[in-house]
Design a protein around this motif. Structure first.
Motif, PDB file in Angstrom:
ATOM      1  N   SER A 142      -3.155 -15.450  -3.432  1.00  0.00           N
ATOM      2  CA  SER A 142      -2.346 -14.528  -4.235  1.00  0.00           C
ATOM      3  C   SER A 142      -1.175 -14.001  -3.434  1.00  0.00           C
ATOM      4  O   SER A 142      -1.173 -14.025  -2.191  1.00  0.00           O
ATOM      5  N   ALA A 143      -0.180 -13.538  -4.154  1.00  0.00           N
ATOM      6  CA  ALA A 143       0.991 -12.893  -3.556  1.00  0.00           C
ATOM      7  C   ALA A 143       1.592 -11.969  -4.600  1.00  0.00           C
ATOM      8  O   ALA A 143       1.325 -12.095  -5.797  1.00  0.00           O
ATOM      9  N   SER A 144       2.408 -11.022  -4.128  1.00  0.00           N
ATOM     10  CA  SER A 144       2.970 -10.005  -5.025  1.00  0.00           C
ATOM     11  C   SER A 144       4.460  -9.821  -4.768  1.00  0.00           C
ATOM     12  O   SER A 144       4.978 -10.174  -3.693  1.00  0.00           O
TER      13      SER A 144
ATOM     14  N   PRO B 233       1.273 -18.345  -3.014  1.00  0.00           N
ATOM     15  CA  PRO B 233       2.233 -18.656  -4.082  1.00  0.00           C
ATOM     16  C   PRO B 233       3.542 -17.893  -3.869  1.00  0.00           C
ATOM     17  O   PRO B 233       3.562 -16.826  -3.249  1.00  0.00           O
ATOM     18  N   GLU B 234       4.614 -18.468  -4.373  1.00  0.00           N
ATOM     19  CA  GLU B 234       5.922 -17.817  -4.322  1.00  0.00           C
ATOM     20  C   GLU B 234       6.088 -17.000  -5.597  1.00  0.00           C
ATOM     21  O   GLU B 234       6.060 -17.551  -6.701  1.00  0.00           O
ATOM     22  N   VAL B 235       6.242 -15.699  -5.437  1.00  0.00           N
ATOM     23  CA  VAL B 235       6.208 -14.784  -6.583  1.00  0.00           C
ATOM     24  C   VAL B 235       7.469 -13.921  -6.613  1.00  0.00           C
ATOM     25  O   VAL B 235       7.838 -13.331  -5.592  1.00  0.00           O
ATOM     26  N   ASP B 236       8.102 -13.853  -7.754  1.00  0.00           N
ATOM     27  CA  ASP B 236       9.221 -12.935  -7.954  1.00  0.00           C
ATOM     28  C   ASP B 236       9.402 -12.754  -9.464  1.00  0.00           C
ATOM     29  O   ASP B 236       8.801 -13.456 -10.277  1.00  0.00           O
ATOM     30  N   PHE B 237      10.235 -11.818  -9.832  1.00  0.00           N
ATOM     31  CA  PHE B 237      10.607 -11.618 -11.235  1.00  0.00           C
ATOM     32  C   PHE B 237      11.933 -10.883 -11.272  1.00  0.00           C
ATOM     33  O   PHE B 237      12.363 -10.283 -10.279  1.00  0.00           O
ATOM     34  N   SER B 238      12.578 -10.957 -12.406  1.00  0.00           N
ATOM     35  CA  SER B 238      13.880 -10.310 -12.566  1.00  0.00           C
ATOM     36  C   SER B 238      13.698  -8.971 -13.273  1.00  0.00           C
ATOM     37  O   SER B 238      13.210  -8.935 -14.408  1.00  0.00           O
ATOM     38  N   PRO B 239      14.087  -7.869 -12.632  1.00  0.00           N
ATOM     39  CA  PRO B 239      14.054  -6.585 -13.332  1.00  0.00           C
ATOM     40  C   PRO B 239      15.149  -6.551 -14.385  1.00  0.00           C
ATOM     41  O   PRO B 239      16.079  -7.376 -14.354  1.00  0.00           O
ATOM     42  N   PRO B 240      15.070  -5.634 -15.340  1.00  0.00           N
ATOM     43  CA  PRO B 240      16.127  -5.577 -16.369  1.00  0.00           C
ATOM     44  C   PRO B 240      17.482  -5.298 -15.724  1.00  0.00           C
ATOM     45  O   PRO B 240      17.593  -4.535 -14.764  1.00  0.00           O
ATOM     46  N   GLY B 241      18.508  -5.934 -16.249  1.00  0.00           N
ATOM     47  CA  GLY B 241      19.853  -5.759 -15.701  1.00  0.00           C
ATOM     48  C   GLY B 241      20.567  -4.549 -16.261  1.00  0.00           C
ATOM     49  O   GLY B 241      21.797  -4.507 -16.241  1.00  0.00           O
ATOM     50  N   TYR B 242      19.831  -3.589 -16.765  1.00  0.00           N
ATOM     51  CA  TYR B 242      20.400  -2.364 -17.326  1.00  0.00           C
ATOM     52  C   TYR B 242      19.370  -1.256 -17.151  1.00  0.00           C
ATOM     53  O   TYR B 242      18.226  -1.503 -16.756  1.00  0.00           O
TER      54      TYR B 242
END
Length: 352
Positions: free
Chosen positions: A228-230, A156-165
């Protein structure tokens, strides 16, 4: 791979033999003629990843061919016998032709494993067992040149956005995943590790870090079939917070007198540059009468940095009978974690 197409052309009684060469893409086995038109002529897939291009404009459907979830008068066949058990993914380019997967040794003994209809778009993903031969039928009446692809099911293609602050210890931080299963089976679970010893299985978690620090947040997504992917991103937690402890004013004043107003700013975390604005209350709200900026170092509890302002009492103040001052402090280079304690009103100064 180079394929040669042989054609004979008669010109003025002379037969010429033309052998033009066609260079196929390195990743695909290319054929201008349909060689896998029938079940018995299914092209064998020897190794993965595999890609093959066929011109369906000359393909036909043989008598007795199953229709499964789609029917077509233009179909081609492929076969694959894996040496080890694992998830595989089949697809076409363009995406709209149908794909059916079978086991069996003849047209009248086929057992359907999976089928994607015309315009299904999603790939066909299934567990291919070692030693079992799988037959693939793909086609569409309106398709011309079609690429058939077969490969090991991708992660799977996995990512997320960390907080921009930089969040503080008072913030509830929201995390938004960006997860996709290119094999088309879907995501079954999410696992968040926040780097502070805590975890969450929520898809969209909210988390509060209890101490300043540099954390590595990790998301692991797992598909319904166990792939799975991280992905990891750093999150820097810093709590910047100053507060106004005291606003000192005289109890009384007279017109023309210059009085001193002091503002005490407390800071126990990080050295900050702080701007303090002094406002005076009036019939239409507050208006600014002074502003000062200076460094505010970290001090032990009970100690503070003083900002001093001089104010000359006016006839308007005497008409009102009193002056109420308001002090507002602002951290300049950083976000104040608790701005509610950055503002303070004075006791009224009686004017005579």
């Amino acid at each position: 791979m180079i394929k040669r197409h042989v054609a004979r052309i008669a010109v003025a009684g002379v037969i010429a033999l033309l052998v033009p060469a066609f260079a196929a893409p390195a990743s695909a086995e290319f054929s201008l003629a349909v060689v896998n038109d029938d079940f018995a002529a299914a092209l064998p897939v020897d190794a993965l990843p595999y890609a093959n291009v066929q011109d369906l404009s000359t393909a036909t459907a043989e008598d007795g061919e199953p229709t499964s979830c789609f029917g077509s008068t233009r179909t081609v066949w492929y076969s694959y016998t894996p040496t080890s058990t694992g998830m595989v993914t089949a697809g076409t380019g363009p995406d709209y032709p149908g794909i059916a997967v079978y086991t069996g040794s003849s047209l009248d003994s086929l057992t359907e494993v999976f089928c994607r209809p015309l315009y299904g778009y999603a790939p066909v993903t299934f567990e291919a067992r070692a030693g079992t031969t799988y037959l693939f039928r793909t086609g569409a009446d309106f398709a011309e040149q079609v690429t058939f692809r077969l490969d090991v099911a991708p992660e799977p293609e996995v990512d997320f956005s960390p907080p921009g602050y930089e969040p503080s210890v008072f913030d509830m931080v929201s995390f938004w995943p960006s997860v996709h299963d290119p094999a088309g089976l879907g995501i079954a679970s999410y696992r968040w590790e926040f780097g502070d010893g805590t975890t969450s299985d929520a898809q969209f978690p909210r988390h509060r870090f209890t101490a300043d620090g540099d954390y590595s947040v990790r998301l692991t997504a797992r598909t319904v079939d166990g792939r799975s992917a991280s992905a990891s991103h750093p999150v820097v937690v810093r709590t910047h917070d100053v507060s106004i402890d005291r606003l000192g004013v005289p109890s009384t004043a007279r017109v023309g007198q210059t009085v001193t107003v002091t503002v005490s700013v407390r800071n126990t975390r990080y050295a900050e540059n702080v701007e303090v604005r002094l406002d005076r209350g009036g019939p239409f709200g507050y208006e600014q009468v002074g502003v000062d900026t200076q460094p505010v170092p970290v001090m032990a509890a009970g100690r503070s940095t003083t900002f001093s302002f001089d104010y000359t009492v006016t006839a308007d103040d005497r008409a009102a009978g009193k002056i109420t001052f308001r002090a507002v402090a602002a951290v300049l280079q950083n976000r104040d974690a608790l701005p509610a304690d950055n503002e303070l009103l004075s006791t009224p100064v009686r004017v005579s």
